[in-house]
Design a protein around this motif. Sequence first.
Motif, PDB file in Angstrom:
ATOM      1  N   VAL A 130       0.836  -1.204   0.000  1.00  0.00           N
ATOM      2  CA  VAL A 130       0.000   0.000   0.000  1.00  0.00           C
ATOM      3  C   VAL A 130       0.873   1.257   0.000  1.00  0.00           C
ATOM      4  O   VAL A 130       0.496   2.276  -0.585  1.00  0.00           O
ATOM      5  CB  VAL A 130      -0.990  -0.002   1.186  1.00  0.00           C
ATOM      6  CG1 VAL A 130      -0.328   0.436   2.489  1.00  0.00           C
ATOM      7  CG2 VAL A 130      -2.207   0.883   0.889  1.00  0.00           C
ATOM      8  N   GLN A 177       1.715   1.654  -3.433  1.00  0.00           N
ATOM      9  CA  GLN A 177       0.504   1.599  -4.256  1.00  0.00           C
ATOM     10  C   GLN A 177       0.600   0.474  -5.295  1.00  0.00           C
ATOM     11  O   GLN A 177       0.270   0.632  -6.465  1.00  0.00           O
ATOM     12  CB  GLN A 177       0.252   2.951  -4.922  1.00  0.00           C
ATOM     13  CG  GLN A 177      -0.095   4.067  -3.936  1.00  0.00           C
ATOM     14  CD  GLN A 177      -1.452   3.856  -3.275  1.00  0.00           C
ATOM     15  OE1 GLN A 177      -2.487   4.056  -3.896  1.00  0.00           O
ATOM     16  NE2 GLN A 177      -1.444   3.441  -2.006  1.00  0.00           N
ATOM     17  N   LYS A 205      -4.729  -1.069  -1.230  1.00  0.00           N
ATOM     18  CA  LYS A 205      -5.284   0.262  -0.985  1.00  0.00           C
ATOM     19  C   LYS A 205      -5.722   0.378   0.469  1.00  0.00           C
ATOM     20  O   LYS A 205      -6.092  -0.618   1.098  1.00  0.00           O
ATOM     21  CB  LYS A 205      -6.487   0.523  -1.896  1.00  0.00           C
ATOM     22  CG  LYS A 205      -6.162   0.576  -3.379  1.00  0.00           C
ATOM     23  CD  LYS A 205      -7.412   0.886  -4.212  1.00  0.00           C
ATOM     24  CE  LYS A 205      -7.084   0.975  -5.687  1.00  0.00           C
ATOM     25  NZ  LYS A 205      -8.293   1.285  -6.499  1.00  0.00           N
ATOM     26  N   PHE A 206      -5.695   1.602   0.984  1.00  0.00           N
ATOM     27  CA  PHE A 206      -6.151   1.823   2.356  1.00  0.00           C
ATOM     28  C   PHE A 206      -7.648   1.578   2.507  1.00  0.00           C
ATOM     29  O   PHE A 206      -8.136   1.448   3.624  1.00  0.00           O
ATOM     30  CB  PHE A 206      -5.791   3.235   2.819  1.00  0.00           C
ATOM     31  CG  PHE A 206      -4.336   3.390   3.157  1.00  0.00           C
ATOM     32  CD1 PHE A 206      -3.797   2.779   4.270  1.00  0.00           C
ATOM     33  CD2 PHE A 206      -3.495   4.152   2.355  1.00  0.00           C
ATOM     34  CE1 PHE A 206      -2.456   2.896   4.592  1.00  0.00           C
ATOM     35  CE2 PHE A 206      -2.157   4.293   2.664  1.00  0.00           C
ATOM     36  CZ  PHE A 206      -1.634   3.663   3.782  1.00  0.00           C
ATOM     37  N   THR A 207      -8.348   1.502   1.410  1.00  0.00           N
ATOM     38  CA  THR A 207      -9.776   1.195   1.456  1.00  0.00           C
ATOM     39  C   THR A 207     -10.048  -0.307   1.485  1.00  0.00           C
ATOM     40  O   THR A 207     -11.208  -0.724   1.519  1.00  0.00           O
ATOM     41  CB  THR A 207     -10.495   1.835   0.258  1.00  0.00           C
ATOM     42  OG1 THR A 207      -9.806   1.472  -0.948  1.00  0.00           O
ATOM     43  CG2 THR A 207     -10.519   3.353   0.385  1.00  0.00           C
ATOM     44  N   ARG A 237     -10.590   6.430   2.806  1.00  0.00           N
ATOM     45  CA  ARG A 237     -10.658   6.998   1.448  1.00  0.00           C
ATOM     46  C   ARG A 237      -9.751   8.227   1.326  1.00  0.00           C
ATOM     47  O   ARG A 237      -9.032   8.383   0.328  1.00  0.00           O
ATOM     48  CB  ARG A 237     -12.103   7.372   1.113  1.00  0.00           C
ATOM     49  CG  ARG A 237     -12.951   6.203   0.638  1.00  0.00           C
ATOM     50  CD  ARG A 237     -14.254   6.670   0.024  1.00  0.00           C
ATOM     51  NE  ARG A 237     -15.130   7.296   1.015  1.00  0.00           N
ATOM     52  CZ  ARG A 237     -16.025   6.628   1.737  1.00  0.00           C
ATOM     53  NH1 ARG A 237     -16.165   5.322   1.575  1.00  0.00           N
ATOM     54  NH2 ARG A 237     -16.800   7.261   2.598  1.00  0.00           N
ATOM     55  N   GLN A 262      -6.071   7.110   1.328  1.00  0.00           N
ATOM     56  CA  GLN A 262      -5.734   6.477   0.057  1.00  0.00           C
ATOM     57  C   GLN A 262      -5.527   7.527  -1.037  1.00  0.00           C
ATOM     58  O   GLN A 262      -4.572   7.458  -1.813  1.00  0.00           O
ATOM     59  CB  GLN A 262      -6.832   5.500  -0.354  1.00  0.00           C
ATOM     60  CG  GLN A 262      -6.706   4.948  -1.763  1.00  0.00           C
ATOM     61  CD  GLN A 262      -5.424   4.173  -1.995  1.00  0.00           C
ATOM     62  OE1 GLN A 262      -4.852   3.613  -1.052  1.00  0.00           O
ATOM     63  NE2 GLN A 262      -4.952   4.141  -3.231  1.00  0.00           N
ATOM     64  N   GLN A 272      -2.103   9.407  -0.320  1.00  0.00           N
ATOM     65  CA  GLN A 272      -0.909   8.582  -0.572  1.00  0.00           C
ATOM     66  C   GLN A 272      -0.742   8.331  -2.066  1.00  0.00           C
ATOM     67  O   GLN A 272       0.363   8.410  -2.599  1.00  0.00           O
ATOM     68  CB  GLN A 272      -1.002   7.262   0.190  1.00  0.00           C
ATOM     69  CG  GLN A 272       0.183   6.321  -0.035  1.00  0.00           C
ATOM     70  CD  GLN A 272       1.485   6.824   0.544  1.00  0.00           C
ATOM     71  OE1 GLN A 272       1.506   7.780   1.315  1.00  0.00           O
ATOM     72  NE2 GLN A 272       2.579   6.211   0.154  1.00  0.00           N
ATOM     73  N   ALA A 273      -1.845   8.037  -2.766  1.00  0.00           N
ATOM     74  CA  ALA A 273      -1.771   7.759  -4.205  1.00  0.00           C
ATOM     75  C   ALA A 273      -1.319   8.979  -4.988  1.00  0.00           C
ATOM     76  O   ALA A 273      -0.581   8.855  -5.978  1.00  0.00           O
ATOM     77  CB  ALA A 273      -3.130   7.275  -4.710  1.00  0.00           C
TER      78      ALA A 273
END
Length: 453
Positions: free
Chosen positions: A240, A243, A247-249, A439, A442, A445-446
């Motif tokens: 994560v 990436q 995902k954090f989700t 969300r 994520q 970070q993305a």
Amino acid sequence: MVGSSSLFAASSAKRCVWAAALLILMGSAGCQSPPLKQPGSGGADGAEQKVVLTVWNDWTGQDPTSETMRGLLGKFQQDNPDVEVRQQSILRDAYRSRLKTMAAADELPDVFLIWPDSMTREFVRGGLIQPLDDMLNAHAGLEAGFMPHSFDSFTVDGGKYSVPLSMAPSSFVFYNQAIFNKYGVRVPQTWDELLAAIRIFNENGITPIALGNKSSWVAPSFIFSTLADRMTGTEWFRDVISQNGAKFTDPIFLKALHLLQELVAAKAFQDNFNYIDNMQMEQLYYRKQAAMFVGNGSAVANLIAGAPQDVQESTHLALLPQVPGGIGNPYSTSGVVGAGFAINSKLSGAQRQAAFKLIYALSGPDAQRSILDSNTLVSYRLDVDHSRAHPLFIELHQLMKSVTMLPAYETQLTTAAVEALNAGIQDVLKGGSPEDMARNLQTIQASTFGKFR
């Protein structure tokens, strides 16, 4: 300077572009281009003058580590009258944001504390700091004196940008055995046992776990980084961070956030946990108003210096338990090599040499011994003197020989994502939505990953 000067003495305009981008990652903007500082090597009449170094640190407290480091800095000033050290100590809660604000203004101090991994990479990519390889080569035995991989988190493209001042495991359960014995509670080895202990302590008017999350980094650093790994395992976290498919989700991360809320619902913490800081948290434990608190390795030194004798004698260390459905290693704690000093990329000549000398004085073998003797872990190869060391520090030192150190969220995430994590965890502790927090984390970070890798 290692290599040609053009590698690290970038133009002020180039540094400004990178520094502005760095601050944008923190959620702010702005940049100036002030004149470069001049080395203090001589006056208009040719007379020799003192070399001036501005130095920033976060040694504001009366804790043993801060006192030890201030003492080492004072000794350097006494031993080097030709160097004028203008040092500024800044509260840890404000230190990182102030440092990044100064980076965006192209006004960084000459020498300053920096954290490993993502923060170091971002400052290197921004052309803001220079490597210490010349200093390490000049003191051939220094690097060899450290445990394997001690410099990994400060190394970028083969250059080493700091020397670790300590070892910083971040998640230990400090518990008062006398309180556990009084109420017939066993030290929790599983999540269900932890919830059972929380219930018994609440029934008897004892706060189960003292928490001080006024400074929003405390719960993420001391509790959540390790708790999340208990659920997700380390490989998921590595994926994560980069990436790489995770995902954090993901549901597995959401489960970790819901476990944190389960602790709040079970009344694991005192009611005002978001309104007191970590030092006040420790004081609750010292006064026997709490059976446990979760803290880092430095909390051992604080306890030895500040807790009553009977509390010291009754305190022992444990690890956060495994969690239901978790795939992480339960015999582990998140952590990193500690902070270290970096040198402004602008420094050259006499200033640069003085900065090297200062860093060696604060992180060389003699300094490492002083830090260890202040009941603070180091990654330098030194033995603890069992005839002098406190039993609790010996217990910590022995524990670390068999515990796996996990990558810490606070140093692996981009700096923008760290800020989002801290604010998000504080909101989750107040009853906010784990899904909304995940969300947001994520997205940040993305969007920021890779800019300074």
